[in-house]
Design a protein around this motif. Structure first.
Motif, PDB file in Angstrom:
ATOM      1  N   ARG A 285       0.841  -1.199   0.000  1.00  0.00           N
ATOM      2  CA  ARG A 285       0.000   0.000   0.000  1.00  0.00           C
ATOM      3  C   ARG A 285       0.880   1.254   0.000  1.00  0.00           C
ATOM      4  O   ARG A 285       1.765   1.414   0.846  1.00  0.00           O
ATOM      5  CB  ARG A 285      -0.927   0.000   1.204  1.00  0.00           C
ATOM      6  N   VAL A 286       0.631   2.130  -0.973  1.00  0.00           N
ATOM      7  CA  VAL A 286       1.397   3.371  -1.057  1.00  0.00           C
ATOM      8  C   VAL A 286       0.500   4.596  -0.896  1.00  0.00           C
ATOM      9  O   VAL A 286       1.000   5.723  -0.824  1.00  0.00           O
ATOM     10  CB  VAL A 286       2.144   3.459  -2.409  1.00  0.00           C
ATOM     11  N   LEU A 287      -0.817   4.382  -0.831  1.00  0.00           N
ATOM     12  CA  LEU A 287      -1.734   5.505  -0.703  1.00  0.00           C
ATOM     13  C   LEU A 287      -3.008   5.041  -0.034  1.00  0.00           C
ATOM     14  O   LEU A 287      -3.603   4.026  -0.428  1.00  0.00           O
ATOM     15  CB  LEU A 287      -2.066   6.091  -2.088  1.00  0.00           C
ATOM     16  N   ASP A 288      -3.425   5.766   1.020  1.00  0.00           N
ATOM     17  CA  ASP A 288      -4.739   5.563   1.641  1.00  0.00           C
ATOM     18  C   ASP A 288      -5.115   6.867   2.312  1.00  0.00           C
ATOM     19  O   ASP A 288      -4.655   7.176   3.423  1.00  0.00           O
ATOM     20  CB  ASP A 288      -4.722   4.412   2.636  1.00  0.00           C
ATOM     21  N   THR A 289      -5.913   7.651   1.624  1.00  0.00           N
ATOM     22  CA  THR A 289      -6.252   8.975   2.155  1.00  0.00           C
ATOM     23  C   THR A 289      -7.176   8.892   3.366  1.00  0.00           C
ATOM     24  O   THR A 289      -7.411   9.897   4.047  1.00  0.00           O
ATOM     25  CB  THR A 289      -6.925   9.832   1.064  1.00  0.00           C
ATOM     26  N   ARG A 290      -7.694   7.694   3.672  1.00  0.00           N
ATOM     27  CA  ARG A 290      -8.577   7.540   4.841  1.00  0.00           C
ATOM     28  C   ARG A 290      -7.791   7.523   6.143  1.00  0.00           C
ATOM     29  O   ARG A 290      -8.354   7.755   7.223  1.00  0.00           O
ATOM     30  CB  ARG A 290      -9.377   6.245   4.721  1.00  0.00           C
ATOM     31  N   GLU A 291      -6.510   7.196   6.079  1.00  0.00           N
ATOM     32  CA  GLU A 291      -5.713   7.073   7.292  1.00  0.00           C
ATOM     33  C   GLU A 291      -5.530   8.416   7.985  1.00  0.00           C
ATOM     34  O   GLU A 291      -5.243   9.432   7.333  1.00  0.00           O
ATOM     35  CB  GLU A 291      -4.339   6.489   6.958  1.00  0.00           C
ATOM     36  N   ALA A 292      -5.679   8.413   9.276  1.00  0.00           N
ATOM     37  CA  ALA A 292      -5.458   9.631  10.047  1.00  0.00           C
ATOM     38  C   ALA A 292      -3.992  10.034   9.934  1.00  0.00           C
ATOM     39  O   ALA A 292      -3.091   9.210  10.081  1.00  0.00           O
ATOM     40  CB  ALA A 292      -5.831   9.405  11.509  1.00  0.00           C
ATOM     41  N   GLY A 293      -3.768  11.293   9.673  1.00  0.00           N
ATOM     42  CA  GLY A 293      -2.400  11.790   9.575  1.00  0.00           C
ATOM     43  C   GLY A 293      -1.714  11.471   8.266  1.00  0.00           C
ATOM     44  O   GLY A 293      -0.501  11.673   8.133  1.00  0.00           O
ATOM     45  N   SER A 294      -2.463  10.945   7.279  1.00  0.00           N
ATOM     46  CA  SER A 294      -1.857  10.640   5.982  1.00  0.00           C
ATOM     47  C   SER A 294      -1.339  11.910   5.336  1.00  0.00           C
ATOM     48  O   SER A 294      -1.961  12.972   5.417  1.00  0.00           O
ATOM     49  CB  SER A 294      -2.893   9.981   5.056  1.00  0.00           C
TER      50      SER A 294
ATOM     51  N   LEU B 209      -5.951   0.540  -7.900  1.00  0.00           N
ATOM     52  CA  LEU B 209      -6.438   1.825  -7.393  1.00  0.00           C
ATOM     53  C   LEU B 209      -7.923   1.710  -7.070  1.00  0.00           C
ATOM     54  O   LEU B 209      -8.717   1.262  -7.909  1.00  0.00           O
ATOM     55  CB  LEU B 209      -6.208   2.918  -8.438  1.00  0.00           C
ATOM     56  N   THR B 210      -8.295   2.126  -5.864  1.00  0.00           N
ATOM     57  CA  THR B 210      -9.682   2.045  -5.415  1.00  0.00           C
ATOM     58  C   THR B 210     -10.191   3.424  -5.042  1.00  0.00           C
ATOM     59  O   THR B 210      -9.512   4.175  -4.333  1.00  0.00           O
ATOM     60  CB  THR B 210      -9.820   1.116  -4.198  1.00  0.00           C
ATOM     61  N   ALA B 211     -11.380   3.758  -5.549  1.00  0.00           N
ATOM     62  CA  ALA B 211     -12.077   4.980  -5.134  1.00  0.00           C
ATOM     63  C   ALA B 211     -13.152   4.585  -4.128  1.00  0.00           C
ATOM     64  O   ALA B 211     -13.900   3.613  -4.349  1.00  0.00           O
ATOM     65  CB  ALA B 211     -12.708   5.663  -6.335  1.00  0.00           C
ATOM     66  N   THR B 212     -13.223   5.303  -3.012  1.00  0.00           N
ATOM     67  CA  THR B 212     -14.200   4.958  -1.971  1.00  0.00           C
ATOM     68  C   THR B 212     -14.733   6.236  -1.327  1.00  0.00           C
ATOM     69  O   THR B 212     -14.040   7.255  -1.259  1.00  0.00           O
ATOM     70  CB  THR B 212     -13.559   4.044  -0.903  1.00  0.00           C
ATOM     71  N   GLU B 213     -15.981   6.160  -0.865  1.00  0.00           N
ATOM     72  CA  GLU B 213     -16.653   7.271  -0.181  1.00  0.00           C
ATOM     73  C   GLU B 213     -16.734   8.511  -1.066  1.00  0.00           C
ATOM     74  O   GLU B 213     -16.625   9.647  -0.594  1.00  0.00           O
ATOM     75  CB  GLU B 213     -15.942   7.606   1.142  1.00  0.00           C
ATOM     76  N   GLY B 214     -16.943   8.317  -2.359  1.00  0.00           N
ATOM     77  CA  GLY B 214     -17.120   9.453  -3.256  1.00  0.00           C
ATOM     78  C   GLY B 214     -18.451  10.134  -3.035  1.00  0.00           C
ATOM     79  O   GLY B 214     -19.432   9.511  -2.608  1.00  0.00           O
ATOM     80  N   THR B 215     -18.525  11.418  -3.342  1.00  0.00           N
ATOM     81  CA  THR B 215     -19.754  12.182  -3.122  1.00  0.00           C
ATOM     82  C   THR B 215     -20.458  12.564  -4.422  1.00  0.00           C
ATOM     83  O   THR B 215     -21.510  13.192  -4.381  1.00  0.00           O
ATOM     84  CB  THR B 215     -19.433  13.469  -2.345  1.00  0.00           C
ATOM     85  N   ALA B 216     -19.884  12.199  -5.579  1.00  0.00           N
ATOM     86  CA  ALA B 216     -20.484  12.581  -6.858  1.00  0.00           C
ATOM     87  C   ALA B 216     -20.053  11.574  -7.924  1.00  0.00           C
ATOM     88  O   ALA B 216     -19.110  10.808  -7.727  1.00  0.00           O
ATOM     89  CB  ALA B 216     -20.046  13.994  -7.251  1.00  0.00           C
TER      90      ALA B 216
ATOM     91  N   ASN C  45      -8.748  13.646  -9.141  1.00  0.00           N
ATOM     92  CA  ASN C  45     -10.191  13.437  -9.033  1.00  0.00           C
ATOM     93  C   ASN C  45     -10.904  14.504  -9.849  1.00  0.00           C
ATOM     94  O   ASN C  45     -10.538  15.676  -9.818  1.00  0.00           O
ATOM     95  CB  ASN C  45     -10.633  13.526  -7.569  1.00  0.00           C
ATOM     96  N   ASN C  46     -11.958  14.095 -10.544  1.00  0.00           N
ATOM     97  CA  ASN C  46     -12.634  15.036 -11.432  1.00  0.00           C
ATOM     98  C   ASN C  46     -13.721  15.848 -10.731  1.00  0.00           C
ATOM     99  O   ASN C  46     -13.800  17.056 -10.917  1.00  0.00           O
ATOM    100  CB  ASN C  46     -13.240  14.293 -12.628  1.00  0.00           C
ATOM    101  N   SER C  47     -14.573  15.203  -9.939  1.00  0.00           N
ATOM    102  CA  SER C  47     -15.725  15.901  -9.355  1.00  0.00           C
ATOM    103  C   SER C  47     -15.964  15.439  -7.926  1.00  0.00           C
ATOM    104  O   SER C  47     -15.599  14.320  -7.538  1.00  0.00           O
ATOM    105  CB  SER C  47     -16.991  15.633 -10.180  1.00  0.00           C
ATOM    106  N   GLY C  48     -16.646  16.288  -7.147  1.00  0.00           N
ATOM    107  CA  GLY C  48     -16.970  15.934  -5.768  1.00  0.00           C
ATOM    108  C   GLY C  48     -15.719  15.690  -4.955  1.00  0.00           C
ATOM    109  O   GLY C  48     -14.642  16.206  -5.236  1.00  0.00           O
ATOM    110  N   THR C  49     -15.869  14.897  -3.887  1.00  0.00           N
ATOM    111  CA  THR C  49     -14.717  14.502  -3.081  1.00  0.00           C
ATOM    112  C   THR C  49     -14.683  12.981  -3.015  1.00  0.00           C
ATOM    113  O   THR C  49     -15.713  12.306  -3.140  1.00  0.00           O
ATOM    114  CB  THR C  49     -14.785  15.079  -1.663  1.00  0.00           C
ATOM    115  N   VAL C  50     -13.491  12.428  -2.771  1.00  0.00           N
ATOM    116  CA  VAL C  50     -13.359  10.974  -2.747  1.00  0.00           C
ATOM    117  C   VAL C  50     -12.078  10.605  -2.010  1.00  0.00           C
ATOM    118  O   VAL C  50     -11.097  11.364  -2.008  1.00  0.00           O
ATOM    119  CB  VAL C  50     -13.333  10.395  -4.181  1.00  0.00           C
ATOM    120  N   HIS C  51     -12.087   9.440  -1.368  1.00  0.00           N
ATOM    121  CA  HIS C  51     -10.867   8.856  -0.834  1.00  0.00           C
ATOM    122  C   HIS C  51     -10.275   7.922  -1.889  1.00  0.00           C
ATOM    123  O   HIS C  51     -11.004   7.300  -2.677  1.00  0.00           O
ATOM    124  CB  HIS C  51     -11.137   8.077   0.453  1.00  0.00           C
ATOM    125  N   ALA C  52      -8.957   7.803  -1.894  1.00  0.00           N
ATOM    126  CA  ALA C  52      -8.273   6.947  -2.854  1.00  0.00           C
ATOM    127  C   ALA C  52      -7.330   6.010  -2.109  1.00  0.00           C
ATOM    128  O   ALA C  52      -6.652   6.415  -1.151  1.00  0.00           O
ATOM    129  CB  ALA C  52      -7.492   7.785  -3.857  1.00  0.00           C
TER     130      ALA C  52
END
Length: 830
Positions: free
Chosen positions: A481-490, A525-532, A577-584
């Motif tokens: 794993r080289v990217l997880d924007t969900r992690e606290a302090g990432s 690559l996984t997109a999760t918790e996107g808003t749009a 990311n193109n639209s809304g917000t998302v974790h990657a």
């Protein structure tokens, strides 16, 4: 009373007039009129702006006013140009084409089918510069300047001089132009006066390079005449062409001829004219008498006091036209050409044919008057390169890094090196004969070097070359794993609309994960918790954002996709990311390097597993082993397999992991996500276990799996991978939508490729369907690459076999859909 009444009326009229808008002031004419025949917006009805240029030079010429410039873009203009308007003293009409003659191949060409000349009659105050054409015809003109043109005539079929000046023409200048293969170079006829012919190169001339008849006060200076056909006349003054100036010219195998009626007031000196046969053939014909050499001429007439007549004079034009011709004679014979010109005469150009100012050469004495050091002829000897400008890959570093070796040699110290790398960037400074540059993306480039010496003289050298990623083999690693924007302090934040992450894939932590020199990386690559409704795009750092995409997702969806992407010069890739917000979330699965032992073998897609056939779906938490080696064309020696895995009829949301058989499931081992009621596919590149198997695992309550194989890696494979900057191959939107049970051919994979790495996206889908890709010319397989559902944009990575011509077929199974195909690289057998 009348007076008072009139005054009152006048006041009333004034007040009314004051209330009206003032008349508009006439607009100042545009300084430049543009001509670009290849521009679809061009029109000959005007206005000649950059946004809406003229289509032809003639249309612009017919509207040009004094002081205006007609700027002509590169291209061929098949027209007979007749200049019908004049400028004014100090405000000429200027026709401007290309720049330096060193780059003359980009000059606009004016040439009709009949090869008619560019004509001017009775015109004045005209400048014509930077064009490629066959000849000029000037009649009764004044203050006309022809400079920096490339006047060339085809060998045969045209029997006109390069420039013809007739009638009562006055003050015509023909200077700093290349004139090749003319039937006569510049021909000045009776009645012309004050013509200046300076700084030109005449080559392979049939007849005289300069011919003047009954035209007094002609200045002929600093011209070079070379490659004459047999023994011909370089300069010929006939009739009453008196009070002429013939100085500082250089000619090989030539004769200078001045008639009896042209000797009065004429000055001939500081020329270098090669003797065709010393002691036998005259070099000069002065006033009807032949002279074998300059000493004879001087003794009899006082002319040619500083003329020189070498034998076997050799010009060094081997580097022409991309470097400066040196015109060195027998390795710097003093006084022949170098630093030996006479004083400047009226009309002498300030610079030579290529724009170089005079250079004082330490290796040659200053043989000109009072120590002057200008060179004779059209060229200033400013030095030459010892070797060609070379551009080579820098194999010790990034795959797009190059080493540029200049090694220029000039007679004086080089004070500055200036590089234009051809990608919009430059560099300069002293002591930089070797330069290293990293390109942001592969492509064809021209690097240009300008070396400047301490006296301000310059050398220019350019080199075309191609930069490409090195074909490479594959190295699989344990998913990391080289990217997880969900992690606290990432250090990488959640992505907003239009936001990007520069993801370091080489060394994301303290240890090196992907080595320097790797050309591309394989990510899940996984997109999760996107808003749009949105998509994630991945591309190499430093490259412009492409029009491609990698992961398409909707609000609240967890969507994964395999990504193969070139690595940028700084070891990073960009996630946008193109639209809304998302974790990657991103896991590295492997990378490509030239030294990697494993190579790819493409297979006709084959189905290895469909759990629906026996009604035994995977159950949550229980792995199932699947034998890969020995099935579907995968041999026992394979190290990794390229699989397309589809989850269908899932009982709950979850994920599917694929990993080597007989090993523990890695922590960062998710490959695709499951959702009830949806068919979800993702390509998987997975190492094989010791027995050639893989483990299939899901944490969903249950899910059916379909597994197709499209290739494998092994030490005895032949396919090496070349990444490309992401490129769109197909977008059916607005073109030919995929109807049910139809297929389309996809083009533009490089020829000779065995397989293409593409990202397929289904959009605007009207009914549940799946897509199948296979090589053109082979049977359609019973497999799938992407599953699509209405109302959702779905993408999937695919490694597709292609035909030798670089094409593959793409079929739609059922519902109508649009399809997008983006290329990320290709395999070619080595």
């Amino acid at each position: 009373m009348r007076i008072r009444h009139t005054a009152g009326l006048s006041a009333a009229v004034v007040s009314v007039v004051v209330g009206l808008p003032l008349p508009a002031t006439a607009a100042e004419p545009a300084a430049v009129l543009y001509v670009q025949g290849s521009d679809g917006a061009c029109t000959n009805s005007g206005p000649g702006t950059r946004a809406q240029p003229f289509c032809t030079v003639q249309a612009a010429a017919d509207q040009a006013l004094p002081g205006q410039t007609v700027e002509v873009a590169p291209g061929t203009y098949a027209e007979d140009l007749v200049v019908k308007r004049s400028g004014e003293p100090g405000r000429p009409i200027t026709f401007r084409g290309g720049g330096s003659l060193l780059e003359r191949k980009s000059f606009p060409v004016i040439s009709s089918a009949q090869k008619q000349p560019v004509k001017m009659s009775g015109r004045h105050d005209i400048v014509f510069s930077g064009f490629n054409l066959t000849h000029f015809e000037l009649d009764a003109v004044s203050r006309v300047e022809l400079s920096g043109n490339w006047i060339q005539q085809p060998n045969g079929g045209i029997f006109r001089p390069a420039v013809s000046i007739t009638g009562a023409s006055d003050g015509v200048r023909v200077e700093r132009s290349l004139v090749s293969l003319p039937h006569g170079g510049v021909k000045v006829g009776p009645g012309a006066t004050g013509t200046v012919i300076a700084g030109n190169d005449f080559s392979s001339t049939f007849g005289s390079a300069v011919s003047v008849t009954d035209a007094p006060n002609t200045v002929i200076t600093h011209n070079t005449v070379r490659y004459q056909w047999s023994v011909s006349t370089a300069i010929d003054l006939a009739g009453a062409s008196h009070h002429a100036t013939i100085t500082n010219n250089v000619a090989d195998m030539s004769v200078v001829q001045v008639s009896a009626g042209s000797t009065e007031g004429t000055v001939l000196d500081h020329n270098t004219v090669e003797s065709p046969s010393p002691g036998y053939t005259p070099v000069y014909k002065w006033g009807g008498t032949d002279y074998l050499d300059a000493p004879q001429l001087k003794a009899a007439t006082g002319q040619g006091a500083h003329d020189l007549n070498p034998y076997s004079m050799s010009f060094d034009f081997d580097q022409f036209p991309f470097s400066v011709p040196t015109a060195l004679l027998d390795t710097w014979q003093p006084g022949i050409v170098v630093d030996s010109a006479g004083p400047d005469v009226p009309g002498t150009p300030a610079v030579d044919l290529f724009g170089h100012r005079p250079v004082d050469h330490p290796g040659a004495p200053d043989a000109g008057p009072s120590g002057a050091f200008r060179d004779r002829g059209a060229y200033e000897v400013v030095g030459s390169f010892k070797a060609d400008l070379t551009v080579t890959p820098d194999s010790d570093s990034d795959p797009l890094a190059v080493r540029i070796d200049a090694n220029p040699v000039m007679p004086t110290r080089i004070a500055d090196y200036s590089y234009d790398f051809g990608d919009g960037t430059t560099a300069s400074g002293p002591d930089r004969p070797v330069e290293r540059h990293v390109y942001a993306k592969p492509g064809d480039y021209t690097v240009k070097l300008t070396a400047t010496d301490e006296l301000g003289a310059t050398l220019t050298r350019q080199k075309w070359f191609s930069v490409a990623y090195t074909p490479a083999g594959y190295t699989a690693i344990a998913p990391t794993r080289v990217l997880d924007t969900r992690e606290a302090g990432s250090r990488y934040p959640r992505l907003g609309a239009g936001e990007t992450i520069d993801l370091d894939v080489r060394k994301p932590g303290s240890a090196t994960l992907v080595p320097a020199g790797a050309t591309a990386v394989v990510l899940n690559l996984t997109a999760t918790e996107g808003t749009a409704d949105s998509h994630l795009d991945v591309y190499p750092s430093a490259a412009a954002r492409p029009t491609t995409s990698n992961v398409n997702f909707g609000p609240g969806q967890d969507v994964a996709n395999l990504v193969t992407v070139p690595i940028g010069p700084d070891g990073k890739v960009v996630v946008r990311n193109n639209s809304g917000t998302v974790h990657a979330v991103a896991d590295v699965l492997g990378y490509f390097t030239a030294a990697a032992p494993d190579r790819f073998t493409s297979l006709a897609p084959a189905r290895l597993l469909d759990t629906r056939s026996d009604g035994t779906p995977l159950t949550g938490g229980t792995p199932r082993r699947l034998q890969i080696a020995g099935t579907g064309g995968v041999p026992a020696g394979a190290t990794s397999a390229v699989l397309n895995v589809t989850a269908t009829e899932s009982a709950s949301a979850g994920f599917v992991a694929v990993y080597p058989g007989g090993t523990a499931r890695p922590a960062a081992g998710s490959n695709l996500n499951t959702a009830p009621g949806r068919n979800i596919a993702n390509q998987v590149v997975v190492p094989l276990g010791a027995d050639g198997s893989v483990e299939l695992f899901t944490n969903a309550e249950s899910s059916h799996l379909v597994v197709d194989v499209s290739g494998y890696y092994s030490p005895d494979g032949k396919g090496l991978f070349t990444p490309v900057t992401p490129t769109r191959l197909l977008d059916s939107r607005g073109n030919v939508t995929f109807a049910p049970f139809t297929s389309q051919r996809v083009w533009r994979v490089p020829t000779g490729a065995s397989a293409a790495v593409v990202n397929l996206t289904a959009t605007g889908t009207l009914g549940a369907t799946h897509l199948t890709a296979w090589a053109t010319g082979t049977a359609k397989p019973d497999t799938s690459n992407l599953n699509a559902t209405p109302g959702t944009d779905v993408s999937n990575h695919a490694t597709v076999p292609v035909s030798p011509e670089g094409t593959f077929e793409l079929a739609n199974h059922a519902g109508t859909t649009d399809v997008i195909a983006d290329l990320f690289g290709y395999y070619r057998n080595q």
